[in-house]
Design an enzyme around this catalytic site. Structure first.
Site, PDB file in Angstrom:
ATOM      1  N   GLN A 313       0.827  -1.202   0.000  1.00 29.76           N
ATOM      2  CA  GLN A 313       0.000   0.000   0.000  1.00 29.76           C
ATOM      3  C   GLN A 313       0.863   1.256   0.000  1.00 29.76           C
ATOM      4  O   GLN A 313       0.549   2.248  -0.659  1.00 29.76           O
ATOM      5  CB  GLN A 313      -0.930   0.004   1.222  1.00 29.76           C
ATOM      6  N   GLU A 314       1.984   1.195   0.713  1.00 26.47           N
ATOM      7  CA  GLU A 314       2.861   2.363   0.802  1.00 26.47           C
ATOM      8  C   GLU A 314       3.601   2.637  -0.507  1.00 26.47           C
ATOM      9  O   GLU A 314       3.650   3.771  -0.976  1.00 26.47           O
ATOM     10  CB  GLU A 314       3.884   2.162   1.931  1.00 26.47           C
ATOM     11  N   SER A 315       4.201   1.618  -1.096  1.00 22.64           N
ATOM     12  CA  SER A 315       5.129   1.856  -2.211  1.00 22.64           C
ATOM     13  C   SER A 315       4.988   0.906  -3.385  1.00 22.64           C
ATOM     14  O   SER A 315       5.771   0.988  -4.332  1.00 22.64           O
ATOM     15  CB  SER A 315       6.564   1.746  -1.691  1.00 22.64           C
TER      16      SER A 315
END
EC number: 4.2.2.n1
Length: 518
Positions: A313-315
């Site tokens: 989700q972050e990267s």
């Protein structure tokens, strides 16, 4: 698909009606010759169910599932052990009731006028609609009018058969279908994505979960409106089990347990995104194998698959990722946060994962102890995304608007309000992009569901392939296949293109029957 929600109003109305009808049998603990007394004398509650990601499943030998968890709590409520029997299809479940082999059916079964003629329903706890599914890229029917038995197959005992017959009698005289006596709905959905079957019908919740692992399954149309889901027990003059169920569900409703279970199993949302899910599963095959050792190494208090979902989700598992706001790396840390964690290179995957975990643990430690253990992670993730102070504001706003600040189901509904002036102007820490925090946590939950299901499926595929290979080459035993001298996984990757793609599911089916003692 409509938002899934436990039907509290229905439970309340049913409670009132059944309380009057069952009043003579309410003191069920005091009798020695009733169904509850027999269960307690036996020392176990016999529950039959089917194997699906929602009703009953296992990870590392540990059972879980909405119906399993409710059944386990009901058994505890009665002071007995839980005995679970897993059947292949719905018809076999009702056979268990007919033959006296089960006290209850807890399997996401729909309340239906035909069923209640012969079986006693309990309180309803969520709702579903029945939907026609097909494979992406194939013809999508817009009506049932011209479907034939060669195209449409349903599972035995499926409640939708009654609906289909009504539609045939009143609207679509040419409609026909067949029933596969050997397969359940999950297996028929597998047949659809394998191209063995054009269409089948399943409930909206099962489809939603199936799509997390198989995005190529698509909904063509709704067959029914929302229908209540309930448990079933024998229908006779003994109402003590019904009375006990009524008391149990009322208690679960009043203390908030039903709401927490709904959030746990049904709170991942129903806004399925085909492209996003397909992209994620491709990344699981192409990128995750290199990162998995790092996720396992640093996960510690949380499941490594949840950590992997957070990082995606972050990267999107890109160690070089950089946002316009200056956050960087696998876990997208700010420069100040990285410095406080002793990280010297935010684009180093190991440093970023290690630092992200430590930062998340710090958020976890700050979550009030009044928050239930299995919901603390969601509060921590919201804080990870928008800051701990704004998470406190969200809890305060929830309390002010008559919600439960310790319930993630309640708090997450208030998160978008943190960006609306009438609300944030009255909060301690002011404006926050609460809608982004809401989406952030929801996306992580969806990725986790997809990852757990997909990895389970691949493991089972590998096991089946190993057994098949052992049959084809008897000189090689299944145990030898895992040894270095016989690089089985390498063999599979070269010999089967399906091994590296999201190929037909084994996660969602269990042939035969199994019994588990809990």
């Amino acid at each position: 698909m409509k938002k899934l929600k436990i039907n509290y109003l229905f439970i309340g109305i049913l409670a009132l009606l059944l309380a009057v009808a069952l009043w003579p049998s309410i003191p069920w603990f005091g009798k020695a010759d009733n169904r509850i007394a027999a269960i307690q004398a036996r020392g176990e509650l016999r529950v039959s169910t089917i194997h699906t990601p929602l009703t009953y499943n296992e990870i590392n030998g540990k059972p879980f599932g909405l119906d399993y968890e409710l059944a386990k709590q009901f058994a505890d409520y009665l002071g007995v052990k839980l005995k679970v029997t897993v059947r292949q299809n719905i018809s076999q479940l009702f056979d268990d009731l007919d033959n006296g082999n089960a006290d209850l059916l807890a399997a996401g079964l729909v309340y239906n006028s035909e069923r209640v003629k012969n079986y006693q329903p309990g309180p309803t706890y969520y709702s579903v609609s029945q939907q026609l599914v097909y494979k992406v890229g194939q013809y999508r029917p817009r009506t049932l009018g011209n479907l034939t038995a060669e195209q449409l197959t349903v599972a035995p005992g499926h409640v939708v058969v009654n609906d289909l017959q009504t539609l045939k009698d009143t609207k679509f005289p040419e409609l026909s279908w067949k029933v596969d006596d050997k397969k359940g709905s999950a297996e028929l959905m597998e047949d659809v994505i394998e191209g063995k079957l054009d269409y089948t019908i399943a409930d909206s919740v099962a489809i939603s979960l199936f799509q997390r692992v198989h995005p190529e399954l698509a909904v063509a149309l709704d067959i029914t409106d929302e229908q209540p889901v309930t448990w079933f027990s024998p229908l006779d003059g003994d109402n003590t089990l019904s009375a006990a169920l009524l008391d149990f569900f009322n208690e679960m409703n009043e203390d908030g347990t039903l709401a927490r279970i709904e959030e746990k199993y049904l709170g991942h949302g129903d806004d399925f995104d085909y492209v996003d899910t397909r992209t994620f599963l491709r990344a699981v095959d192409a990128v995750l194998p290199q990162l998995k050792p790092l996720f396992e190494k640093y996960a510690e208090e949380i499941d490594w698959r949840l950590l992997a979902a957070i990082a995606y989700q972050e990267s999107h598992w890109d160690a070089q990722a950089t946002s316009p706001t200056g956050v960087r790396g696998m876990m997208m840390l700010t420069k100040n946060t990285a410095q406080s964690l002793g990280i010297t290179d935010r684009t180093d995957a190991e440093q970023s994962i290690s630092g992200g975990v430590r930062y998340l643990q710090d958020m976890m430690s700050k979550v009030p102890e009044s928050v239930p253990e299995n919901e603390r992670i969601w509060f921590a993730l919201a804080a990870y995304n928008m800051g701990y102070a704004h998470m406190l504001d969200a809890r305060a706003l929830t309390a002010k608007t008559k919600g439960n600040p310790d319930s993630w189901a309640d708090v997450k509904q208030r998160l978008p309000l943190l960006s609306q002036k009438p609300y944030y102007s009255k909060l301690t820490y002011g404006y926050a992009r609460g809608h982004e925090a809401y989406a952030y946590v929801e996306n992580i939950r969806k990725y986790q569901i997809s990852l757990v299901g997909y990895l389970q499926e691949k493991e089972k595929q590998a096991t089946e392939a190993a057994m098949q290979l052992a049959q084809d080459y008897p000189a090689v035993s299944p145990t030898e296949l895992g040894k270095e001298k016989f690089p089985f996984l390498s063999f599979l990757s070269q010999s089967s293109s399906n091994y590296l793609t999201h190929s037909p599911s084994l996660l969602f089916s269990r042939k035969g029957s199994e019994e588990k003692q809990n």
